[in-house]
Design an enzyme around this catalytic site. Structure first.
Site, PDB file in Angstrom:
ATOM      1  N   ARG A   1      -2.522  -2.144  -3.499  1.00 24.43           N
ATOM      2  CA  ARG A   1      -3.741  -1.358  -3.304  1.00 24.43           C
ATOM      3  C   ARG A   1      -3.657  -0.153  -4.243  1.00 24.43           C
ATOM      4  O   ARG A   1      -2.669   0.589  -4.216  1.00 24.43           O
ATOM      5  CB  ARG A   1      -3.828  -0.886  -1.859  1.00 24.43           C
ATOM      6  CG  ARG A   1      -5.017  -0.006  -1.654  1.00 24.43           C
ATOM      7  CD  ARG A   1      -5.075   0.560  -0.260  1.00 24.43           C
ATOM      8  NE  ARG A   1      -6.237   1.415  -0.150  1.00 24.43           N
ATOM      9  CZ  ARG A   1      -6.251   2.574   0.486  1.00 24.43           C
ATOM     10  NH1 ARG A   1      -5.167   3.008   1.094  1.00 24.43           N
ATOM     11  NH2 ARG A   1      -7.344   3.292   0.538  1.00 24.43           N
TER      12      ARG A   1
ATOM     13  N   ASN B   1       0.874  -1.176   0.000  1.00 29.97           N
ATOM     14  CA  ASN B   1       0.000   0.000   0.000  1.00 29.97           C
ATOM     15  C   ASN B   1       0.911   1.226   0.000  1.00 29.97           C
ATOM     16  O   ASN B   1       1.447   1.606   1.036  1.00 29.97           O
ATOM     17  CB  ASN B   1      -0.889  -0.045   1.246  1.00 29.97           C
ATOM     18  CG  ASN B   1      -1.879   1.096   1.291  1.00 29.97           C
ATOM     19  OD1 ASN B   1      -1.823   2.015   0.466  1.00 29.97           O
ATOM     20  ND2 ASN B   1      -2.779   1.057   2.251  1.00 29.97           N
TER      21      ASN B   1
ATOM     22  N   HIS C   1     -13.171   2.466  -0.127  1.00 28.45           N
ATOM     23  CA  HIS C   1     -13.178   1.350   0.850  1.00 28.45           C
ATOM     24  C   HIS C   1     -13.775   0.084   0.231  1.00 28.45           C
ATOM     25  O   HIS C   1     -14.278  -0.785   0.946  1.00 28.45           O
ATOM     26  CB  HIS C   1     -14.051   1.663   2.093  1.00 28.45           C
ATOM     27  CG  HIS C   1     -13.525   2.722   2.988  1.00 28.45           C
ATOM     28  ND1 HIS C   1     -14.351   3.630   3.601  1.00 28.45           N
ATOM     29  CD2 HIS C   1     -12.270   3.007   3.407  1.00 28.45           C
ATOM     30  CE1 HIS C   1     -13.625   4.443   4.354  1.00 28.45           C
ATOM     31  NE2 HIS C   1     -12.359   4.085   4.250  1.00 28.45           N
TER      32      HIS C   1
ATOM     33  N   ARG D   1     -13.117  14.607   8.060  1.00 29.71           N
ATOM     34  CA  ARG D   1     -13.900  14.992   6.867  1.00 29.71           C
ATOM     35  C   ARG D   1     -15.342  15.288   7.259  1.00 29.71           C
ATOM     36  O   ARG D   1     -15.926  14.580   8.077  1.00 29.71           O
ATOM     37  CB  ARG D   1     -13.895  13.863   5.829  1.00 29.71           C
ATOM     38  CG  ARG D   1     -12.551  13.583   5.226  1.00 29.71           C
ATOM     39  CD  ARG D   1     -12.689  12.630   4.040  1.00 29.71           C
ATOM     40  NE  ARG D   1     -11.400  12.074   3.675  1.00 29.71           N
ATOM     41  CZ  ARG D   1     -11.105  10.773   3.752  1.00 29.71           C
ATOM     42  NH1 ARG D   1     -11.997   9.893   4.162  1.00 29.71           N
ATOM     43  NH2 ARG D   1      -9.916  10.354   3.406  1.00 29.71           N
TER      44      ARG D   1
ATOM     45  N   GLU E   1      -8.334  -5.680   5.202  1.00 28.30           N
ATOM     46  CA  GLU E   1      -8.106  -5.271   3.813  1.00 28.30           C
ATOM     47  C   GLU E   1      -6.879  -5.953   3.204  1.00 28.30           C
ATOM     48  O   GLU E   1      -6.886  -6.317   2.029  1.00 28.30           O
ATOM     49  CB  GLU E   1      -8.017  -3.744   3.722  1.00 28.30           C
ATOM     50  CG  GLU E   1      -9.391  -3.123   3.929  1.00 28.30           C
ATOM     51  CD  GLU E   1      -9.386  -1.612   3.986  1.00 28.30           C
ATOM     52  OE1 GLU E   1      -9.421  -0.988   2.929  1.00 28.30           O
ATOM     53  OE2 GLU E   1      -9.363  -1.058   5.103  1.00 28.30           O
TER      54      GLU E   1
END
Ligand code: AMP
Length: 402
Positions: free
Chosen positions: A91, A7, A181, A242, A386
């Site tokens: 990823r 990643n 996601h 956010r 993940e």
């Protein structure tokens, strides 16, 4: 098979080496400060000891080289030859409309990822750099797979992904809802169906991935039909920093009042809003806010109330969108651990005939049903993973190619 999961961010690179047969994490770590000086933190499975090295990492290539070196290290490593790495899973944040699944990386795939850079200018470039660095260090013969954050959501129907703005902006610039996601939503929805014994061809599942970044998805028969994040990860739930949904006119209003440009405002919506903004800067971290709220801090309480309320609204809207729901799964750092959030949300879903099993709701870190047996809809905690999902998708593609 041993799969290396990568990643890559702009100045960092996370890695895990996983054994697909056992699902065991053989080694994992993080390269930080790439392009500045370079720090590698590594844990192998021979011991739980964490090793920290200062290694010059002017580029991602040196970072990948140091990952390979440490994996091969006779003392700190876990493999004796690079040939023990069967494939690499990367990823990749944005696959635009090109990818609805993971793919083996080819020149054509790289070009398509490149074409998606305008949609994810901060994320896709470092993802591409990570892929190139791996190819440089490991050679062209090690199969590499791209696993996209957006891919799972590509099954959304037009009515869910279109914004009601002039159509030319979709035509010309592909402005639409993509969702993120996706690897987690795919993994958790699949696991929910399996764990609860639902019919994969006849099931309606809502996945609430609640972490520092949060999103919800509606999944019918294993396919995503709607999700809360949009063109970028800014849309949807109240997150750590956010804002999630808001009236777009807020941007112009505040920009005029504060004599600010739009980019600065968007930065504030991404970095200084959400739980952090609502708590007057107290924290973006749920644990801090929970503790402060328990001690009577009204700013922390406000932030948690808004977080839960937005989740309740989204779940309600997705039940409506799917005309029903069989199961609701909580995942992510908050979804897996914060019993208070789950309770607040589930208590507001009593109109669906859902009742919470308070004892089961104390669960952490395992697949667990947290609704009572007579509940009309099953609610469960399903931990996400993940890296394992990327590893599994990589292994499947590589096996099929052989
Ligand atoms: P993630 O982005 O999935 O790693 O989730 C990060 C969020 O999960 C942060 O807001 C953390 O405060 C929250 N979190 C992590 N562990 C716990 C815990 N044990 N209890 C409550 N919240 C937690």
């Amino acid at each position: 098979m041993n799969i290396l999961v990568i990643n890559a961010g702009s100045s960092s690179l996370k890695y895990q080496l996983l054994d697909t047969d056992s699902g065991e994490v053989m080694a994992k770590g993080l390269c930080e400060r790439i392009g500045i000086d370079g720090v590698l933190t590594h844990t192998g499975n021979k011991s739980d000891e964490k090793f920290k090295f200062d290694i010059a990492m002017p580029t991602h290539k040196e970072a990948i080289q140091s990952v390979i070196d440490v994996l091969l290290d006779p003392e700190k490593g876990v493999i004796s030859s690079m040939s023990e790495i069967d494939a690499v899973g990367h990823r990749v944040v944005h696959g635009g409309e090109f990818f609805s699944d993971s793919v083996i990386i080819t020149e054509k795939v790289l070009k398509a990822i490149e074409d998606c850079v305008p949609l994810a200018p901060l994320h896709n470039p470092p993802n591409l750099i990570g892929i190139q660095a791996c190819r440089d260090v490991m050679g062209p013969d090690v199969p590499m797979v791209a696993v996209f954050d957006t891919a799972f959501h590509q099954t959304m129907p037009e009515k869910a992904y279109m914004y009601a703005i002039p159509y030319k902006y979709y035509d010309q610039y592909k402005v639409r809802k993509y969702g993120f996601h996706g690897t987690s939503h795919r993994f958790v929805s699949k696991e929910t169906i399996k764990f609860l014994g639902l019919d994969p061809e006849n099931s309606k599942v809502i996945v609430a991935h609640l972490g520092n970044g949060s999103s919800i998805s509606a999944v019918v028969n294993g396919k995503c039909v709607d999700t809360s994040m949009g063109l970028t990860p800014l849309e949807g739930l109240v997150m750590g920093t956010r804002s999630g949904d808001l009236d777009p006119a807020v941007l112009e209003f505040i920009c005029k009042k504060e004599n600010m440009d739009v980019s600065e405002m968007v930065r504030i919506l991404n970095k200084e809003s959400g739980l952090l903004g609502l708590s007057k800067g107290l924290s973006s971290d749920f644990r801090d806010l929970n503790e402060a709220s328990e001690n009577g801090n009204p700013d922390a309480k406000r932030a948690i109330d808004c977080l839960c309320y937005r989740i309740v609204k989204y779940i309600g809207s997705y039940v409506a969108a799917m005309n029903g729901v069989d199961a609701i799964a909580f995942t992510g750092g908050i979804g897996e651990n914060a019993a208070l959030v789950r309770k607040t949300v589930v208590d507001n879903l009593s109109y669906l005939g859902i009742t919470l099993d308070e004892e089961a709701n104390k669960a952490r870190g395992e697949d667990k049903v947290i609704s009572t047996p007579d509940s009309k809809v099953t609610v469960a905690v399903i931990p996400t993973n993940e890296e394992l999902a990327i590893c599994q998708e990589t292994a499947e593609l590589v096996k099929n190619q052989k």
